[in-house]
Each structure stands twice: as structure tokens, then as C-alpha cells.
Design an enzyme around this catalytic site. Structure first.
Site, PDB file in Angstrom:
ATOM      1  N   ASP A   1      11.338   1.466   1.531  1.00 51.69           N
ATOM      2  CA  ASP A   1      12.290   1.022   2.050  1.00 51.69           C
ATOM      3  C   ASP A   1      13.403   1.950   2.368  1.00 51.69           C
ATOM      4  O   ASP A   1      14.092   1.646   3.434  1.00 51.69           O
ATOM      5  CB  ASP A   1      12.888   0.107   0.931  1.00 51.69           C
ATOM      6  CG  ASP A   1      12.068  -0.891   0.480  1.00 51.69           C
ATOM      7  OD1 ASP A   1      10.885  -1.030   1.264  1.00 51.69           O
ATOM      8  OD2 ASP A   1      12.026  -1.776  -0.573  1.00 51.69           O
TER       9      ASP A   1
ATOM     10  N   SER B   1      32.875  -5.932  -3.819  1.00 48.35           N
ATOM     11  CA  SER B   1      31.991  -6.921  -3.059  1.00 48.35           C
ATOM     12  C   SER B   1      32.173  -8.172  -2.685  1.00 48.35           C
ATOM     13  O   SER B   1      32.570  -8.934  -3.477  1.00 48.35           O
ATOM     14  CB  SER B   1      30.537  -6.677  -3.485  1.00 48.35           C
ATOM     15  OG  SER B   1      29.655  -7.343  -2.925  1.00 48.35           O
TER      16      SER B   1
ATOM     17  N   TYR C   1       4.793  -7.892  -9.518  1.00 43.63           N
ATOM     18  CA  TYR C   1       4.707  -6.341  -8.830  1.00 43.63           C
ATOM     19  C   TYR C   1       3.893  -5.352  -9.635  1.00 43.63           C
ATOM     20  O   TYR C   1       2.899  -4.583  -9.312  1.00 43.63           O
ATOM     21  CB  TYR C   1       5.993  -5.958  -8.353  1.00 43.63           C
ATOM     22  CG  TYR C   1       6.179  -4.656  -7.604  1.00 43.63           C
ATOM     23  CD1 TYR C   1       5.849  -4.556  -6.159  1.00 43.63           C
ATOM     24  CD2 TYR C   1       6.539  -3.548  -8.179  1.00 43.63           C
ATOM     25  CE1 TYR C   1       5.933  -3.324  -5.486  1.00 43.63           C
ATOM     26  CE2 TYR C   1       6.411  -2.456  -7.714  1.00 43.63           C
ATOM     27  CZ  TYR C   1       6.216  -2.285  -6.308  1.00 43.63           C
ATOM     28  OH  TYR C   1       6.449  -0.986  -5.649  1.00 43.63           O
TER      29      TYR C   1
ATOM     30  N   ILE D   1       0.864  -1.252   0.162  1.00 43.57           N
ATOM     31  CA  ILE D   1      -0.165  -0.093  -0.008  1.00 43.57           C
ATOM     32  C   ILE D   1       0.739   1.434   0.016  1.00 43.57           C
ATOM     33  O   ILE D   1       0.319   2.168   0.012  1.00 43.57           O
ATOM     34  CB  ILE D   1      -1.151  -0.094   0.981  1.00 43.57           C
ATOM     35  CG1 ILE D   1      -0.418  -0.106   2.572  1.00 43.57           C
ATOM     36  CG2 ILE D   1      -2.074  -1.182   1.095  1.00 43.57           C
ATOM     37  CD1 ILE D   1      -1.476   0.064   3.595  1.00 43.57           C
TER      38      ILE D   1
END
Length: 387
Positions: free
Chosen positions: A174, A67, A224, A35
Site C-alpha cells: 500500500d 480532521s 487476515y 501475496i
């Protein structure tokens, strides 16, 4: 110890000690799923799993990055004079994206950096490893170049990188949850207005358990975007009859008046989820403030059922975790978290039952799915920090 590995890797690759060490958390969303892009409230918090970095400022315009999560890629090198997206540059596109957006906004960044990162967030698990990395990079650049970027602006910069540079149509939740994170607090966030409120997460004798399906999900090529379109189409229909700019402005009661205007039964169910989930968030925060953890847990369960039946984003793996979690002693509530289609679920479990919970749910999952789930006891940590 992660920091020692980070330092030694930096020395091995760049021949000198890093000047600074940083950490940026991942996040879970306690309730309020799918939402953020429907103008609703979300209730995330940062966790103590995340992304660590060792970094130094250079004297030229070259950036070198390595990394420990993608060791086969080796050191990736680029110049501040070419920050274009290149698929082969893999994770360093997030570094380039943040640099590009900051420079375009007029921030003075005139030197490169050497960087080694190591994340302990499982990749593709829906715990926001990409937002964690974005907020980490903003923190490093903010520190090295004294840019004075506010926490809210940092989140908006991360979202812009995600949307315009990486090409993922994600909301603000996020980055916001990570950038503004505070220890032992969740953030009630209105994704429309960016109004936010810290709520102490007093869980008493209970812990949050993260349950990873170990089924990877890729946000960009999952359903999504399809769900977003279904909601946007429904909103366009409803706008003809009522003066709203997002689905979550309606209450369930108000929606009753207009629901027959949405003829497609799938789209109708998507609306039912968005509007009811927004109400559940408000009820859950109220329950938490009143120390009613039992009600908070029940609302988590209802959220999962809505995501399973009305929004259809859970799938067999997440349902197996949640439905087996509900049967265990000492469980207040359990639900999927993140975008769904794999990824993670969370449960609030009494500390005395945690070991038994992990054993029982783990076994039930392996029996049903054929491979193992991973379990983590989550602590609620701080936002991005220099160590």
C-alpha cells in the site's frame, strides 16, 4: 471545492492561513491479492481519490491536528516530547507514529505543525486510507524540514509505523503503491526484493470502476492474520523439502511435487491460491504490455474465483458485486481488491456501458444484500504532492 473547505477550516481552527496544501492518493490493486506477504508480485496503482491536507510549521514543539472526517474529535494537541500511542488520539496516532519513527532514525524535526486533513476515500473500504495518510504526513514533514527522504524510504517508514506503532501486520504494497505512484501507470512490485517496474495502463476505451460494498472491514480483526499464519505454517512445512524462503518462489508445476506434504486441506488451498495468483500477475502484466485487455480481464476474473474458493476471503457482498459484474455487457473483468471480507471490488468496463453497468450491478446488489453499494469511476493519479 475541497481545498477551499480545507483552508477555511484551517483558518477557523488556527486563526491564520495555512502555508502549504498537500494531497496523497489511495490505491487499488489490479491483480495479485494476498501475496505481498507471500513474497509475490503485486500490481497496484494510485487513484485520484485520497487525502488532502492544509499545514503550517510552528515555532514551538506543539502539534495541533484536526480532521474533517472526524469532526467530533475536534483539535487534537500533543507535544514532540510525548509521541506515545494513545487510543483516544485516534487518527493522529498516524501523525505521532511517523514523527516518532523519523526522529528515531535521526531526522531533525524540532518544531511542531498545525494540520487539517480531509479525505475522500471511504474509510475501512480497503482503498488504503491509512497508508494514504502516512504517505501524506511523510511528504509534509519531508517538505517542511528538507529531509530528502526517497520515495522507497518513505514507503518503508510508513510500513514501520503500521507494523511497530499502530500494530497492524501489513505488507509493503500500500505504502509503495502510493509513495511511488505516477499518473496513468501501475507498478509491478516484487514484495520480497522491492524490485519494481512502471507499466503504462493503456485501457483504451475502458474505465476502472470501483465498487464499494459499504460493508466495513477492519484489517486487524478480520481473518487476515489467520490467513497469514496458514501460509507461514505451510511454508515451514515446505522448507523441509525445498530450498525456498517464500511460497511464491514456487511455480504451480514445482508445487505439484510437494503438495502432498501439506496434509491440511485448507492450508493446501491457501498455497494453491498464492502460487497461482503470482503466476496470474506475471501473465496479466504481459497481456497489458501486448495490449491484450481481454486476457487481462479474464485473469482478473480467475483471481476473484481463486480468492473466493481457495483463499476464502471474499464473502457474500464482494461475490455479489463480482458475479453480477461478469454478466454485464462491456465488462472485461472484475474482482475484489484489497484484503477482502467486505471493502471494494473493481471492474474494467467499456466507457459506453458504464452508466448501464452501475445501474444494473447496483440494483442486483441492493436486491441481494438489502443496502446500496457505491460506485466510483477511478482515474490513476500521481503519488503524494504539494499543491
Amino acid at each position: 471545492m475541497e481545498l477551499n473547505t480545507l483552508k477555511s477550516t484551517f483558518i477557523n481552527n488556527f486563526g491564520k492561513e495555512p502555508t502549504s496544501l498537500f494531497f496523497s492518493p489511495g490505491r487499488i490493486n489490479l491483480i495479485g491479492e494476498h501475496i505481498d506477504y507471500n513474497g509475490g508480485f503485486v500490481f497496484p496503482c494510485p487513484i485520484t481519490l485520497g487525502t488532502f491536507a492544509a499545514a503550517s510549521l510552528r515555532e514551538d514543539r506543539i502539534c495541533r491536528a484536526y480532521s474533517l472526517n472526524f469532526e467530533s474529535l475536534g483539535v487534537i494537541e500533543f507535544s514532540l516530547d510525548d509521541l506515545s500511542y494513545k487510543k483516544e488520539d485516534n487518527w493522529t496516532n498516524y501523525l505521532k507514529g511517523v514523527l516518532k519513527v523519523l526522529i528515531e532514525k535521526g531526522y531533525k524535526i524540532d518544531k511542531g505543525i498545525d494540520l487539517v486533513i480531509n479525505g475522500n476515500l471511504p474509510n475501512g473500504a480497503g482503498l488504503s486510507s491509512s497508508a494514504s495518510l502516512e504517505m501524506l504526513i511523510v511528504k509534509i514533514l519531508d517538505t517542511f524540514f528538507s529531509l530528502n527522504i526517497s520515495k522507497v524510504d518513505a514507503a518503508l517508514i510508513g510500513k514501520e509505523v503500521e507494523n511497530t506503532y499502530i500494530g497492524v501486520n501489513s505488507g509493503i504494497m500500500d505504502q509503495f503503491a502510493i509513495s511511488l505512484g505516477e499518473k496513468d501507470k501501475a507498478i509491478l512490485l516484487d514484495c520480497n526484493s522491492l524490485y519494481y517496474e512502471y507499466v503504462p495502463l493503456n485501457l483504451g476505451d475502458n474505465s476502472i470502476i470501483i465498487m464499494n460494498t459499504n460493508k466495513r472491514r477492519e484489517l486487524a480483526d478480520s481473518k487476515y492474520n489467520e490467513r497469514r499464519k496458514e501460509c507461514d505454517d505451510s511454508l515451514d512445512t515446505l522448507k523441509k523439502y525445498t530450498n525456498i524462503s517464500s511460497l511464491c518462489e514456487l511455480t504451480s508445476l514445482e508445487f505439484e511435487t510437494y503438495k502432498d506434504k501439506i496434509e491440511d486441506s485448507n492450508k493446501l488451498r491457501r498455497c494453491v491460491h498464492a502460487i497461482s495468483e503470482n503466476e496470474r500477475v506475471k501473465d496479466a502484466v504481459k497481456a497489458l504490455k501486448e495490449n491484450n485487455l481481454e486476457l487481462f480481464g479474464q485473469l482478473m476474473n480467475q483471481s476473484h474465483i481463486s480468492l473466493r474458493d481457495d483463499y476464502e476471503v471474499t464473502g457474500k457482498e464482494l461475490d455479489t458485486l463480482a458475479e453480477n459484474a461478469w454478466k454485464q455487457p462491456g465488462v472485461l473483468g472484475a474482482r475484489m481488491t484489497g484484503a477482502g471480507f467486505g471493502g471494494c471490488a473493481i471492474a474494467i468496463v467499456n466507457n459506453a456501458h458504464v452508466d448501464e453497468f452501475i445501474k444494473n450491478v447496483g440494483q442486483a446488489y441492493k436486491d441481494a444484500i438489502g443496502y446500496e453499494a457505491s460506485f466510483y469511476v477511478a482515474s490513476i493519479g500521481n503519488g503524494p504532492t504539494e499543491l
